[in-house]
Enzyme design. Structure first.
Site, PDB file in Angstrom:
ATOM      1  N   GLU A  53       0.797  -1.242  -0.002  1.00 19.66           N
ATOM      2  CA  GLU A  53      -0.130  -0.089   0.023  1.00 19.66           C
ATOM      3  C   GLU A  53       0.922   1.316   0.050  1.00 19.66           C
ATOM      4  O   GLU A  53       0.679   2.140  -0.758  1.00 19.66           O
ATOM      5  CB  GLU A  53      -0.824   0.049   1.134  1.00 19.66           C
ATOM      6  CG  GLU A  53      -1.903  -1.184   1.353  1.00 19.66           C
ATOM      7  CD  GLU A  53      -1.278  -2.250   2.309  1.00 19.66           C
ATOM      8  OE1 GLU A  53      -2.151  -3.057   2.726  1.00 19.66           O
ATOM      9  OE2 GLU A  53      -0.216  -2.694   2.231  1.00 19.66           O
ATOM     10  N   TRP A 179      22.261 -38.200 -11.567  1.00 20.35           N
ATOM     11  CA  TRP A 179      21.095 -37.203 -11.961  1.00 20.35           C
ATOM     12  C   TRP A 179      19.987 -38.098 -12.569  1.00 20.35           C
ATOM     13  O   TRP A 179      20.264 -38.542 -13.669  1.00 20.35           O
ATOM     14  CB  TRP A 179      21.372 -36.028 -12.823  1.00 20.35           C
ATOM     15  CG  TRP A 179      22.728 -35.248 -12.236  1.00 20.35           C
ATOM     16  CD1 TRP A 179      23.861 -35.008 -12.031  1.00 20.35           C
ATOM     17  CD2 TRP A 179      22.058 -34.187 -11.160  1.00 20.35           C
ATOM     18  NE1 TRP A 179      24.452 -34.060 -11.271  1.00 20.35           N
ATOM     19  CE2 TRP A 179      23.277 -33.600 -10.667  1.00 20.35           C
ATOM     20  CE3 TRP A 179      20.855 -33.638 -10.695  1.00 20.35           C
ATOM     21  CZ2 TRP A 179      23.046 -32.512  -9.796  1.00 20.35           C
ATOM     22  CZ3 TRP A 179      20.713 -32.759  -9.699  1.00 20.35           C
ATOM     23  CH2 TRP A 179      22.151 -32.041  -9.344  1.00 20.35           C
TER      24      TRP A 179
END
Length: 350
Positions: A53, A179
């Site tokens: 704000e 991996w």
């Protein structure tokens, strides 16, 4: 399209700019409109900086327009002094005509008090605009406030035949990390790390892979490293103990350890509810979201305790002859998509 919905969608869009930097504050978006024209907008700054704000009001060139403006915001404006003054007071100071709010703030220091303060000042207040969408956006903050624990995201990669890691024999033949997924998935995971406040792994993962748990494949802030190490078996030369990033070690309650620089030792009872104890400890540490990257035992501990909110599961385009089986969970399937050669499925624990 409903006019309020139009501008709240913009609030949600810009609020995402704060992902990974505002925690433990919520990532709020704010838009200021006069005569169906946006005259200002802002999102929450990095923790300790101005709220959405404030940034939105500061972006307005002609402040006299605020007296006839409608301010849209994803979360109820705060009404208390924290790192910054109350946003509700600033809105009142500028005599904003109307405030449209997506969601009430459950924080005990706000909880409707911001709305009451605005109404008492004669400002028109509209609430619960796109409430469901705002709840989804603020899921981390809301989980922390309402359930008194972090928002927990589980992540793992598995082979086509359901293995999360190779056998000890395979590792002895090749000590380098195996991996399962490709480089695109790896980069995406590093992006996720930059978005969450903490990253959690177990002893075995650290000993076998010596991970850095960083965002080196992405741009952003490294998460707080959370390590389960009941018997302090991790080598002092391990990457996670290099003191470059804040690190919390959850160790056996019988151990006496001295904190140092960026590393803190937190005692828990590993014979009791491990996941619950960790969640309570992280709540005290003001950590509102955690990415749990495994291994299988650590992931399954949180699954079995029901203490998880989201699971992100990669299936790589590879197989192992044998290995450690991937965790098992039951949850609502949200989505499925391709990431390079890999498949990513996302689940929600409802």
């Amino acid at each position: 399209m409903n006019i309020h919905r139009k501008y709240m969608l913009r609030c949600l869009q810009i609020a995402n700019n704060g992902l990974g930097s505002t925690a433990p504050n919520p990532m709020v978006g704010c838009v200021i409109v006069v005569d169906q024209r946006i005259i200002g907008e802002g999102f929450t700054s990095a923790y300790g900086g101005p709220h959405a704000e404030v940034n939105a009001i500061n972006s307005v060139c002609d402040k006299t327009l605020l007296e006839k403006a409608t301010l849209y915001v994803t979360l109820e404006p705060c009404s208390h002094f924290g790192k910054t003054p109350p946003c509700a007071d600033l809105i009142i100071k500028h005599s904003v005509k109307r405030v449209v709010i997506g969601l009430l703030d459950p924080h005990e220091k706000v909880a409707g008090q911001g709305i009451e303060k605005l109404k008492s000042a004669g400002i028109e207040v509209v609430t619960n605009v796109m409430e469901a969408e705002c709840r989804e956006h603020h899921k981390r903050f809301l989980t922390f406030q309402e359930k008194k624990r972090p928002y927990i995201i589980l992540k793992w990669a598995q082979t086509l035949n359901g293995y999360i890691a190779p056998t000890k024999e395979m590792r002895s033949e090749n000590p380098e990390p195996f991996w399962i997924t490709d480089s695109y998935s790896k980069q995406l995971v590093h992006q996720w790390r930059s978005q969450e406040q903490g990253i959690l792994v177990g002893t075995k993962t650290v000993i076998e892979d010596n991970p850095k748990l960083s965002v080196r494949e992405w741009s952003g802030k490294n998460p707080v490293r959370l390590i389960l190490d009941p018997k302090l078996r991790i080598d002092q030369a391990a990457n996670v103990l290099d003191d470059t990033v804040r690190t919390i070690i959850f160790t056996d309650s019988g151990k006496g350890n001295k904190n140092r620089n960026n590393t803190t030792f937190v005692p828990i009872d590993y014979k009791a509810d491990v996941a619950g104890q960790i969640c309570r400890a992280l709540h005290k540490e003001n950590i509102i979201s955690v990415l749990i990257e495994g291994g299988s035992k650590t992931l399954q501990t949180f699954i079995d305790s029901g203490l998880w909110d989201e699971a992100r599961v990669f299936t790589g385009n590879t197989t192992f002859k044998d290995g450690l089986r991937a965790p098992q969970l039951s949850g609502r399937h949200l989505s499925k998509k391709q990431v390079g050669r890999d498949t990513l499925n996302i689940y929600r624990n409802d």
